[in-house]
Design a protein around this motif. Structure first.
Motif, PDB file in Angstrom:
ATOM      1  N   PRO A   1      17.256  -5.043  10.046  1.00 53.31           N
ATOM      2  CA  PRO A   1      16.947  -5.304   8.634  1.00 53.31           C
ATOM      3  C   PRO A   1      18.112  -4.851   7.768  1.00 53.31           C
ATOM      4  N   PRO A   2      18.276  -5.462   6.614  1.00 50.10           N
ATOM      5  CA  PRO A   2      19.377  -5.072   5.747  1.00 50.10           C
ATOM      6  C   PRO A   2      19.188  -3.648   5.248  1.00 50.10           C
ATOM      7  N   ALA A   3      20.274  -2.945   5.028  1.00 54.36           N
ATOM      8  CA  ALA A   3      20.213  -1.591   4.471  1.00 54.36           C
ATOM      9  C   ALA A   3      19.663  -1.652   3.061  1.00 54.36           C
ATOM     10  N   ARG A   4      19.116  -0.532   2.559  1.00 50.51           N
ATOM     11  CA  ARG A   4      18.495  -0.512   1.227  1.00 50.51           C
ATOM     12  C   ARG A   4      19.472  -0.987   0.159  1.00 50.51           C
ATOM     13  N   SER A   5      20.731  -0.620   0.313  1.00 50.41           N
ATOM     14  CA  SER A   5      21.697  -1.036  -0.718  1.00 50.41           C
ATOM     15  C   SER A   5      21.958  -2.524  -0.657  1.00 50.41           C
ATOM     16  N   ASP A   6      21.617  -3.146   0.521  1.00 51.83           N
ATOM     17  CA  ASP A   6      21.823  -4.587   0.643  1.00 51.83           C
ATOM     18  C   ASP A   6      20.663  -5.372   0.048  1.00 51.83           C
ATOM     19  N   MET A   7      19.506  -4.692  -0.258  1.00 46.98           N
ATOM     20  CA  MET A   7      18.324  -5.390  -0.792  1.00 46.98           C
ATOM     21  C   MET A   7      18.621  -5.841  -2.217  1.00 46.98           C
ATOM     22  N   PRO A   8      18.168  -7.012  -2.574  1.00 48.31           N
ATOM     23  CA  PRO A   8      18.368  -7.471  -3.958  1.00 48.31           C
ATOM     24  C   PRO A   8      17.577  -6.581  -4.927  1.00 48.31           C
ATOM     25  N   ALA A   9      18.055  -6.450  -6.148  1.00 51.79           N
ATOM     26  CA  ALA A   9      17.438  -5.586  -7.161  1.00 51.79           C
ATOM     27  C   ALA A   9      15.973  -5.927  -7.419  1.00 51.79           C
ATOM     28  N   PRO A  10      15.576  -7.199  -7.514  1.00 52.18           N
ATOM     29  CA  PRO A  10      14.152  -7.506  -7.754  1.00 52.18           C
ATOM     30  C   PRO A  10      13.249  -6.998  -6.628  1.00 52.18           C
ATOM     31  N   ALA A  11      13.720  -7.074  -5.393  1.00 52.11           N
ATOM     32  CA  ALA A  11      12.911  -6.598  -4.272  1.00 52.11           C
ATOM     33  C   ALA A  11      12.745  -5.084  -4.336  1.00 52.11           C
ATOM     34  N   ARG A  12      13.801  -4.357  -4.728  1.00 49.67           N
ATOM     35  CA  ARG A  12      13.704  -2.899  -4.858  1.00 49.67           C
ATOM     36  C   ARG A  12      12.728  -2.519  -5.968  1.00 49.67           C
ATOM     37  N   ARG A  13      12.806  -3.227  -7.086  1.00 49.26           N
ATOM     38  CA  ARG A  13      11.879  -2.933  -8.197  1.00 49.26           C
ATOM     39  C   ARG A  13      10.430  -3.199  -7.783  1.00 49.26           C
ATOM     40  N   ARG A  14      10.208  -4.288  -7.065  1.00 46.54           N
ATOM     41  CA  ARG A  14       8.862  -4.630  -6.612  1.00 46.54           C
ATOM     42  C   ARG A  14       8.352  -3.555  -5.642  1.00 46.54           C
ATOM     43  N   GLY A  15       9.177  -3.066  -4.749  1.00 45.72           N
ATOM     44  CA  GLY A  15       8.796  -2.007  -3.821  1.00 45.72           C
ATOM     45  C   GLY A  15       8.446  -0.715  -4.543  1.00 45.72           C
ATOM     46  N   ARG A  16       9.250  -0.357  -5.557  1.00 45.77           N
ATOM     47  CA  ARG A  16       8.962   0.859  -6.336  1.00 45.77           C
ATOM     48  C   ARG A  16       7.653   0.711  -7.099  1.00 45.77           C
ATOM     49  N   LEU A  17       7.426  -0.473  -7.647  1.00 45.29           N
ATOM     50  CA  LEU A  17       6.190  -0.724  -8.388  1.00 45.29           C
ATOM     51  C   LEU A  17       4.979  -0.612  -7.457  1.00 45.29           C
ATOM     52  N   GLN A  18       5.075  -1.137  -6.250  1.00 49.48           N
ATOM     53  CA  GLN A  18       3.982  -1.044  -5.282  1.00 49.48           C
ATOM     54  C   GLN A  18       3.708   0.430  -4.920  1.00 49.48           C
ATOM     55  N   LEU A  19       4.772   1.193  -4.686  1.00 48.39           N
ATOM     56  CA  LEU A  19       4.608   2.609  -4.371  1.00 48.39           C
ATOM     57  C   LEU A  19       3.954   3.352  -5.526  1.00 48.39           C
ATOM     58  N   LEU A  20       4.378   3.063  -6.739  1.00 46.78           N
ATOM     59  CA  LEU A  20       3.805   3.697  -7.921  1.00 46.78           C
ATOM     60  C   LEU A  20       2.326   3.339  -8.065  1.00 46.78           C
ATOM     61  N   LEU A  21       1.976   2.082  -7.826  1.00 49.62           N
ATOM     62  CA  LEU A  21       0.572   1.658  -7.910  1.00 49.62           C
ATOM     63  C   LEU A  21      -0.287   2.352  -6.845  1.00 49.62           C
ATOM     64  N   ILE A  22       0.231   2.476  -5.631  1.00 49.86           N
ATOM     65  CA  ILE A  22      -0.509   3.155  -4.565  1.00 49.86           C
ATOM     66  C   ILE A  22      -0.761   4.613  -4.949  1.00 49.86           C
ATOM     67  N   LEU A  23       0.269   5.285  -5.458  1.00 54.19           N
ATOM     68  CA  LEU A  23       0.106   6.678  -5.891  1.00 54.19           C
ATOM     69  C   LEU A  23      -0.895   6.783  -7.031  1.00 54.19           C
ATOM     70  N   LEU A  24      -0.813   5.866  -7.978  1.00 56.21           N
ATOM     71  CA  LEU A  24      -1.716   5.880  -9.132  1.00 56.21           C
ATOM     72  C   LEU A  24      -3.171   5.688  -8.698  1.00 56.21           C
ATOM     73  N   VAL A  25      -3.401   4.779  -7.758  1.00 51.85           N
ATOM     74  CA  VAL A  25      -4.761   4.496  -7.297  1.00 51.85           C
ATOM     75  C   VAL A  25      -5.322   5.664  -6.487  1.00 51.85           C
ATOM     76  N   THR A  26      -4.497   6.349  -5.703  1.00 55.25           N
ATOM     77  CA  THR A  26      -5.012   7.431  -4.861  1.00 55.25           C
ATOM     78  C   THR A  26      -5.064   8.776  -5.566  1.00 55.25           C
ATOM     79  N   VAL A  27      -4.047   9.100  -6.351  1.00 52.63           N
ATOM     80  CA  VAL A  27      -3.970  10.410  -6.985  1.00 52.63           C
ATOM     81  C   VAL A  27      -4.564  10.398  -8.394  1.00 52.63           C
ATOM     82  N   GLY A  28      -4.512   9.272  -9.056  1.00 52.57           N
ATOM     83  CA  GLY A  28      -4.977   9.153 -10.440  1.00 52.57           C
ATOM     84  C   GLY A  28      -6.400   9.623 -10.674  1.00 52.57           C
ATOM     85  N   PRO A  29      -7.387   9.153  -9.880  1.00 54.15           N
ATOM     86  CA  PRO A  29      -8.764   9.594 -10.108  1.00 54.15           C
ATOM     87  C   PRO A  29      -8.947  11.107  -9.955  1.00 54.15           C
ATOM     88  N   MET A  30      -8.241  11.707  -9.007  1.00 53.88           N
ATOM     89  CA  MET A  30      -8.361  13.156  -8.828  1.00 53.88           C
ATOM     90  C   MET A  30      -7.795  13.900 -10.034  1.00 53.88           C
TER      91      MET A  30
END
Length: 196
Positions: free
Chosen positions: A7-36
């Motif tokens: 697979p391509p290295a993280r620096s080789d990933m296009p910027a939109p894909a990196r932003r989408r990955g960060r957004l997904q991680l943020l949403l997962i954290l928000l859904v699991t930690v947010g209610p607590m």
């Protein structure tokens, strides 16, 4: 072919894909930690806490037990315990009657509950005879006034307590309790409980 397997290295990933990955991680954290986090703030700051309640008696949620009340018993079912600091007069007798009627009103759950009377002294001969005849399943216990008095300070007279199968005091009612309200409270407790 080697490039397709790695697979391509993280620096080789296009910027939109990196932003989408960060957004997904943020949403997962928000859904699991947010209610607590929200629940903790609600508890600590007392906001969005419902003012209403679904029970009618006085909630005893401080870990006190039947023994703290001054009654020694081995009951392993839910119990409606009538206590009186002296002679079981008319208002006490009404609570004893009500406790029996509530147990009957539980229908198929009647075997999960019991009713009892605790007093510091034996009752009059007439009332003892009446209890033996009309309330054959009524359990009776001695009441230690030295332990009982501090729990009902400022509220003399008889009380009816709902006690869980572990002996914990759950709810307390005065002589003016509405039987339907008491029955609804006990039914709700039995419905929510997997003990007794």
């Amino acid at each position: 072919m080697g490039a397709a397997m790695n697979p391509p290295a993280r620096s080789d990933m296009p910027a939109p894909a990196r932003r989408r990955g960060r957004l997904q991680l943020l949403l997962i954290l928000l859904v699991t930690v947010g209610p607590m986090v929200l629940a903790t703030f609600m508890y600590k700051l007392h906001f969005w806490v419902p003012e209403g309640r679904s029970y009618h008696g006085e909630l005893i949620a401080n870990g006190q037990t039947r023994a703290d009340l001054g009654v020694q018993a081995d009951e392993t079912r839910w119990q409606m315990l009538v206590t009186t600091p002296g002679e079981c007069a008319a208002d006490c007798q009404q609570l004893v009657y009500l406790a029996r009627q509530i147990q009957i009103g539980l229908g198929r759950d009647a075997s999960r509950a019991s009713h009892a009377l605790a007093a510091p002294q034996p009752q009059s001969a007439d009332y003892e005879a009446r209890l033996a005849h009309e309330y054959p399943r009524l359990q009776r216990y001695p009441l230690v006034l030295g332990k009982y008095a501090p729990l009902v300070e400022g509220e003399p007279g008889p009380h009816l307590w709902i006690i869980d199968p572990h002996g914990n005091l759950v709810l307390r009612y005065g002589p003016q309790v509405n039987g339907k309200d008491l029955l609804n409270d006990l039914r709700q407790l039995l419905k929510l409980s997997n003990i007794g």
